[in-house]
Design a protein around this motif. Structure first.
Motif, PDB file in Angstrom:
ATOM      1  N   ILE A  20      40.977  15.740  79.098  1.00  0.00           N
ATOM      2  CA  ILE A  20      40.067  16.484  79.983  1.00  0.00           C
ATOM      3  C   ILE A  20      38.871  17.001  79.188  1.00  0.00           C
ATOM      4  O   ILE A  20      37.725  16.952  79.652  1.00  0.00           O
ATOM      5  CB  ILE A  20      40.813  17.637  80.689  1.00  0.00           C
ATOM      6  CG1 ILE A  20      41.842  17.068  81.673  1.00  0.00           C
ATOM      7  CG2 ILE A  20      39.850  18.566  81.390  1.00  0.00           C
ATOM      8  CD1 ILE A  20      42.782  18.111  82.241  1.00  0.00           C
ATOM      9  N   THR A  21      39.114  17.475  77.989  1.00  0.00           N
ATOM     10  CA  THR A  21      38.027  17.975  77.139  1.00  0.00           C
ATOM     11  C   THR A  21      37.078  16.845  76.748  1.00  0.00           C
ATOM     12  O   THR A  21      35.859  17.039  76.709  1.00  0.00           O
ATOM     13  CB  THR A  21      38.612  18.657  75.877  1.00  0.00           C
ATOM     14  OG1 THR A  21      39.569  19.636  76.277  1.00  0.00           O
ATOM     15  CG2 THR A  21      37.545  19.335  75.055  1.00  0.00           C
ATOM     16  N   TYR A  23      36.515  14.198  78.536  1.00  0.00           N
ATOM     17  CA  TYR A  23      35.798  13.845  79.760  1.00  0.00           C
ATOM     18  C   TYR A  23      34.575  14.742  79.944  1.00  0.00           C
ATOM     19  O   TYR A  23      33.555  14.325  80.486  1.00  0.00           O
ATOM     20  CB  TYR A  23      36.747  13.959  80.959  1.00  0.00           C
ATOM     21  CG  TYR A  23      36.115  13.643  82.279  1.00  0.00           C
ATOM     22  CD1 TYR A  23      35.808  12.328  82.641  1.00  0.00           C
ATOM     23  CD2 TYR A  23      35.792  14.664  83.172  1.00  0.00           C
ATOM     24  CE1 TYR A  23      35.208  12.040  83.851  1.00  0.00           C
ATOM     25  CE2 TYR A  23      35.195  14.382  84.387  1.00  0.00           C
ATOM     26  CZ  TYR A  23      34.909  13.066  84.725  1.00  0.00           C
ATOM     27  OH  TYR A  23      34.310  12.788  85.931  1.00  0.00           O
ATOM     28  N   ARG A  24      34.670  15.998  79.445  1.00  0.00           N
ATOM     29  CA  ARG A  24      33.544  16.947  79.538  1.00  0.00           C
ATOM     30  C   ARG A  24      32.549  16.757  78.386  1.00  0.00           C
ATOM     31  O   ARG A  24      31.675  17.590  78.180  1.00  0.00           O
ATOM     32  CB  ARG A  24      34.077  18.381  79.525  1.00  0.00           C
ATOM     33  CG  ARG A  24      34.890  18.708  80.740  1.00  0.00           C
ATOM     34  CD  ARG A  24      35.349  20.141  80.681  1.00  0.00           C
ATOM     35  NE  ARG A  24      36.149  20.453  81.855  1.00  0.00           N
ATOM     36  CZ  ARG A  24      36.866  21.538  81.977  1.00  0.00           C
ATOM     37  NH1 ARG A  24      36.886  22.430  80.996  1.00  0.00           N
ATOM     38  NH2 ARG A  24      37.552  21.756  83.068  1.00  0.00           N
ATOM     39  N   ARG A  25      32.698  15.697  77.620  1.00  0.00           N
ATOM     40  CA  ARG A  25      31.795  15.335  76.526  1.00  0.00           C
ATOM     41  C   ARG A  25      31.840  16.321  75.345  1.00  0.00           C
ATOM     42  O   ARG A  25      30.848  16.522  74.660  1.00  0.00           O
ATOM     43  CB  ARG A  25      30.358  15.197  77.011  1.00  0.00           C
ATOM     44  CG  ARG A  25      30.193  14.272  78.161  1.00  0.00           C
ATOM     45  CD  ARG A  25      29.510  13.033  77.678  1.00  0.00           C
ATOM     46  NE  ARG A  25      29.267  12.161  78.838  1.00  0.00           N
ATOM     47  CZ  ARG A  25      29.479  10.885  78.815  1.00  0.00           C
ATOM     48  NH1 ARG A  25      29.932  10.331  77.733  1.00  0.00           N
ATOM     49  NH2 ARG A  25      29.248  10.148  79.872  1.00  0.00           N
ATOM     50  N   ARG A  26      32.983  16.914  75.133  1.00  0.00           N
ATOM     51  CA  ARG A  26      33.186  17.787  73.964  1.00  0.00           C
ATOM     52  C   ARG A  26      34.154  17.056  73.033  1.00  0.00           C
ATOM     53  O   ARG A  26      35.322  17.409  72.917  1.00  0.00           O
ATOM     54  CB  ARG A  26      33.715  19.144  74.406  1.00  0.00           C
ATOM     55  CG  ARG A  26      32.729  19.843  75.359  1.00  0.00           C
ATOM     56  CD  ARG A  26      33.196  21.181  75.785  1.00  0.00           C
ATOM     57  NE  ARG A  26      33.042  22.100  74.658  1.00  0.00           N
ATOM     58  CZ  ARG A  26      33.613  23.289  74.634  1.00  0.00           C
ATOM     59  NH1 ARG A  26      34.341  23.706  75.633  1.00  0.00           N
ATOM     60  NH2 ARG A  26      33.445  24.076  73.600  1.00  0.00           N
ATOM     61  N   ALA A  30      37.905  17.881  71.576  1.00  0.00           N
ATOM     62  CA  ALA A  30      38.974  17.032  72.109  1.00  0.00           C
ATOM     63  C   ALA A  30      39.778  16.391  70.983  1.00  0.00           C
ATOM     64  O   ALA A  30      41.012  16.318  71.050  1.00  0.00           O
ATOM     65  CB  ALA A  30      38.389  15.963  73.010  1.00  0.00           C
TER      66      ALA A  30
END
Length: 142
Positions: A20-21, A23-26, A30
Motif C-alpha cells: 500500500i505504501t 502504491y502511494r509512491r513512497r 515501502a
C-alpha cells in the motif's frame, strides 16, 4: 506451532502495508517496511522462533537465568568490596606519618620537627632522633 503462525501472519500484514505504501509512491518507506516485515518470517524459517518459544516456557531455562543473575551479583559484590578495601589501603598509605590505622600523630610533629628550629649538624640530628623516641615514651607513660 502457534508462534510460527503468528510470525507468518505479521509478515504477511507487513508486506501488505508495504504494498500500500509503494502504491502511494513512497518507495523508500515501502522498502523499509518490507524489510521489517520479512524479519519474523526469516526467524520462523531458521527455527529461532521454535527455540525461543521452547526457552521462554522452560522452567529449567528460567532457573539457569536465575543462577546466572546470582553469579553476576556475587561478582559485582566482590568487586565493590575489593575497591573499597583498596581505596581504604590507598588512603592509609597516603597519610604522611601514619604507621597503622588509628595510630596517633608521630612525635616528630612537635617543635623540633620544624626546619627552622632544628640545630644543624650530624650530632644535632641524632639528638632529634632520641628526642622523638623520648617524646613517644613520655606520651605512653614509660
Amino acid at each position: 506451532m502457534l508462534a510460527e503462525t503468528i510470525c507468518s501472519a505479521v509478515s504477511a500484514a507487513g508486506l501488505g502495508i508495504a504494498a500500500i505504501t509503494a502504491y502511494r509512491r513512497r518507495f523508500l518507506t515501502a522498502t523499509r517496511i518490507a524489510a521489517y516485515a520479512l524479519v519474523p518470517l526469516g526467524l520462523v524459517l531458521t527455527g529461532a522462533v521454535e527455540w525461543l518459544a521452547g526457552t521462554v516456557f522452560s522452567v529449567t531455562a528460567w532457573v539457569g537465568v536465575g543462577v546466572l543473575g546470582l553469579a553476576w551479583a556475587l561478582f559485582m559484590t566482590t568487586r565493590v568490596a575489593e575497591r573499597r578495601s583498596l581505596g581504604k589501603a590507598a588512603r592509609d598509605t597516603a597519610r604522611p606519618g601514619a604507621v597503622a590505622p588509628g595510630a596517633s600523630a608521630p612525635a616528630a610533629l612537635g617543635k623540633a620537627s620544624r626546619p627552622a628550629d632544628r640545630p644543624k649538624g650530624r650530632a644535632a640530628e641524632q639528638g632529634d632522633d632520641f628526642s622523638d623516641i623520648e617524646a613517644i615514651l613520655k606520651k605512653h607513660g614509660i
